[in-house]
Scaffold this active site. Sequence first.
Site, PDB file in Angstrom:
ATOM      1  N   GLY A  10       0.914  -1.309   0.199  1.00 36.86           N
ATOM      2  CA  GLY A  10       0.190  -0.444  -0.318  1.00 36.86           C
ATOM      3  C   GLY A  10       0.641   1.495   0.364  1.00 36.86           C
ATOM      4  N   GLY A  11       2.513   0.611  -0.164  1.00 36.05           N
ATOM      5  CA  GLY A  11       2.793   1.935  -0.347  1.00 36.05           C
ATOM      6  C   GLY A  11       2.581   3.678  -1.749  1.00 36.05           C
ATOM      7  N   SER A  12       1.899   3.533  -2.667  1.00 40.04           N
ATOM      8  CA  SER A  12       0.945   4.751  -2.736  1.00 40.04           C
ATOM      9  C   SER A  12       0.544   5.604  -2.040  1.00 40.04           C
ATOM     10  CB  SER A  12       1.242   4.242  -4.389  1.00 40.04           C
ATOM     11  OG  SER A  12       0.289   3.527  -4.700  1.00 40.04           O
ATOM     12  N   LEU A  14      -2.512   7.066   0.744  1.00 41.27           N
ATOM     13  CA  LEU A  14      -2.440   7.647   1.944  1.00 41.27           C
ATOM     14  C   LEU A  14      -1.391   8.117   2.676  1.00 41.27           C
ATOM     15  CD1 LEU A  14      -3.904  10.351   3.276  1.00 41.27           C
ATOM     16  CD2 LEU A  14      -5.097   9.031   4.087  1.00 41.27           C
ATOM     17  N   TYR A 138     -15.149  -5.437   7.148  1.00 35.63           N
ATOM     18  CA  TYR A 138     -13.459  -4.261   7.779  1.00 35.63           C
ATOM     19  C   TYR A 138     -13.372  -4.440   9.255  1.00 35.63           C
ATOM     20  CZ  TYR A 138     -10.355  -0.767   8.245  1.00 35.63           C
ATOM     21  OH  TYR A 138      -8.872   0.050   8.296  1.00 35.63           O
ATOM     22  N   PRO A 165      -4.543   3.145  14.236  1.00 39.60           N
ATOM     23  CA  PRO A 165      -4.472   4.617  14.125  1.00 39.60           C
ATOM     24  C   PRO A 165      -6.208   5.408  14.509  1.00 39.60           C
ATOM     25  CG  PRO A 165      -4.156   3.830  12.023  1.00 39.60           C
ATOM     26  CD  PRO A 165      -4.291   2.707  13.581  1.00 39.60           C
ATOM     27  N   HIS A 181     -13.788   8.293   2.904  1.00 40.13           N
ATOM     28  CA  HIS A 181     -13.996   9.134   4.363  1.00 40.13           C
ATOM     29  C   HIS A 181     -14.274  10.530   4.550  1.00 40.13           C
ATOM     30  CE1 HIS A 181     -10.782   5.522   4.635  1.00 40.13           C
ATOM     31  NE2 HIS A 181     -12.004   5.612   5.561  1.00 40.13           N
ATOM     32  N   ARG A 210     -15.338  12.750  16.459  1.00 39.48           N
ATOM     33  CA  ARG A 210     -14.376  12.236  15.959  1.00 39.48           C
ATOM     34  C   ARG A 210     -12.465  12.066  15.659  1.00 39.48           C
ATOM     35  NH1 ARG A 210     -17.840   8.993  14.659  1.00 39.48           N
ATOM     36  NH2 ARG A 210     -18.139   8.641  13.336  1.00 39.48           N
ATOM     37  N   ASP A 272     -25.342   8.781  10.223  1.00 39.50           N
ATOM     38  CA  ASP A 272     -24.324   9.400  11.112  1.00 39.50           C
ATOM     39  C   ASP A 272     -23.194   8.919  11.322  1.00 39.50           C
ATOM     40  OD1 ASP A 272     -26.256  11.908  13.194  1.00 39.50           O
ATOM     41  OD2 ASP A 272     -24.928  12.587  10.795  1.00 39.50           O
TER      42      ASP A 272
HETATM   43  O1  GFB Z   1     -14.540   9.397   7.293  1.00 44.02           O
HETATM   44  P1  GFB Z   1     -16.026   8.456   7.529  1.00 44.02           P
HETATM   45  O2  GFB Z   1     -16.797   7.722   6.151  1.00 44.02           O
HETATM   46  O3  GFB Z   1     -16.432   7.407   8.805  1.00 44.02           O
HETATM   47  O4  GFB Z   1     -17.138   9.147   8.650  1.00 44.02           O
HETATM   48  P2  GFB Z   1     -16.267   6.361   9.645  1.00 44.02           P
HETATM   49  C1  GFB Z   1     -18.219   9.750   8.800  1.00 44.02           C
HETATM   50  C2  GFB Z   1     -19.248  10.598   9.386  1.00 44.02           C
HETATM   51  O5  GFB Z   1     -19.276  11.783   8.931  1.00 44.02           O
HETATM   52  C3  GFB Z   1     -20.273   9.906   9.376  1.00 44.02           C
HETATM   53  C4  GFB Z   1     -19.953  12.256   8.254  1.00 44.02           C
HETATM   54  O6  GFB Z   1     -21.066  10.928  10.861  1.00 44.02           O
HETATM   55  C5  GFB Z   1     -21.202  11.775   7.949  1.00 44.02           C
HETATM   56  O7  GFB Z   1     -22.171  11.599   8.788  1.00 44.02           O
HETATM   57  N1  GFB Z   1     -19.954  12.485   6.302  1.00 44.02           N
HETATM   58  C6  GFB Z   1     -20.241  14.482   6.325  1.00 44.02           C
HETATM   59  C7  GFB Z   1     -18.749  12.071   5.786  1.00 44.02           C
HETATM   60  N2  GFB Z   1     -20.147  14.238   5.613  1.00 44.02           N
HETATM   61  C8  GFB Z   1     -19.461  13.375   4.746  1.00 44.02           C
HETATM   62  C9  GFB Z   1     -19.238  13.138   3.424  1.00 44.02           C
HETATM   63  O8  GFB Z   1     -19.300  13.296   2.473  1.00 44.02           O
HETATM   64  N3  GFB Z   1     -18.438  11.918   3.503  1.00 44.02           N
HETATM   65  C10 GFB Z   1     -18.670  11.075   4.178  1.00 44.02           C
HETATM   66  N4  GFB Z   1     -17.809   9.891   4.604  1.00 44.02           N
HETATM   67  N5  GFB Z   1     -18.812  11.447   5.695  1.00 44.02           N
HETATM   68  C11 GFB Z   1     -14.845   4.751   9.272  1.00 44.02           C
HETATM   69  C12 GFB Z   1     -15.522   3.626   9.174  1.00 44.02           C
HETATM   70  O9  GFB Z   1     -15.997   5.030  10.767  1.00 44.02           O
HETATM   71  O10 GFB Z   1     -13.584   4.914   9.621  1.00 44.02           O
HETATM   72  C13 GFB Z   1     -14.081   2.555   8.291  1.00 44.02           C
HETATM   73  O11 GFB Z   1     -16.373   3.145   8.290  1.00 44.02           O
HETATM   74  C14 GFB Z   1     -12.468   3.201   8.558  1.00 44.02           C
HETATM   75  O12 GFB Z   1     -13.793   1.147   8.328  1.00 44.02           O
HETATM   76  C15 GFB Z   1     -12.534   4.788   9.138  1.00 44.02           C
HETATM   77  O13 GFB Z   1     -12.061   2.491   9.491  1.00 44.02           O
HETATM   78  C16 GFB Z   1     -11.222   5.512   9.605  1.00 44.02           C
HETATM   79  O14 GFB Z   1     -15.305   7.175  11.325  1.00 44.02           O
HETATM   80  O15 GFB Z   1     -17.957   6.449  10.511  1.00 44.02           O
END
Ligand code: GFB
Length: 319
Positions: A10-12, A14, A138, A165, A181, A210, A272
Amino acid sequence: MTKKVVLVTGGSGLVGSAIREVIAGERPENEEWIFASSKDADLCDPASTAAMFEKYKPTHVIHLAAQVGGLFANMKYKVEFWRNNIAMNDNIFQECHKRGVEKLVSCLSTCIFPDKTTFPIDETMIHDGPPHFSNEGYAYAKRMVDVQNRMYKAQHGCNFTAVIPTNIFGKHDNFHLDNSHVIPGLIHRGYLCKQKGEPFTIWGSGTPLRQFIYSNDLARLMIWTMREYQEADPIILSVGEEDEISIADVARSVAKALDFQGEVNFDTTKADGQFKKTANNAKLRKYLPDFKFTPFDEAMASTVKWFMENYETPGAVRK
Ligand code: GFB
């Protein structure tokens, strides 16, 4: 001193790109670093994985390659997130064992911890209950890495470990509008909304919390883990609990970095996900009491600057 040959899978991606940047700045003498990508091997295939190990003959491995994605991708592709991660990890563990690799460092995530738990979370709680339903494919696949580390140590004396992390962000991320994400997703959508003069819509209520670690900080910590950390038990790599931030505040930081002046609103029809997964970094602080994390807004500004400078360059930004 014998030279370390460090293979980064996964060297290329993030984190891989951030490690490459840090190592390029350091130019360590007794270490040769190899950054492998999916062009080098299909890690779901045992023979392809074995051929890559035969080619590079690593003494040390940082295993970053994984099927990853944000909340919405995790909810949509649970089976693939399970099957591909289980397959890749099994092939990497077996090759490292068969070839006597001196150290393997794998990368988990705080989303693997139980959803219903006491906070803050620490490393001992990984298996204390089911993860949040949104990312069970996952999460269970990654929990198995912790089990695999212990099994290979118990049966074969292998020096395999893992880091955990919190949410990571930075340059070279996946900025796909749906599968990414939250931070790369918001940067991409905010950028397009600014160009079109449209309101900037944040998915969900904006209230979830978060902790975010900047990829360059994580890179420095993972290099330290590879060189210095000697436990099989995993270690959380995270900013402190005091740096936990709401999604609404993340959106404000993105809007500021994009110099977005328009309307910002929330689409509460979107999920959410987990409300919070607050982790404590006491174990890390025991080892590295003085480690300095990059301030959030500064890291955000660098990430947005990189995104805007590379957006129009074909193939430069995954989107
Ligand atoms: O980074 P994220 O997708 O994952 O963040 P998790 C999700 C949060 O951000 C939720 C809000 O509360 C979403 O409602 N959000 C707002 C958005 N706008 C956006 C957007 O445009 N895109 C996304 N993606 N979210 C993940 C795990 O959970 O965390 C993975 O599902 C992994 O497996 C990752 O561990 C680090 O933090 O919720």
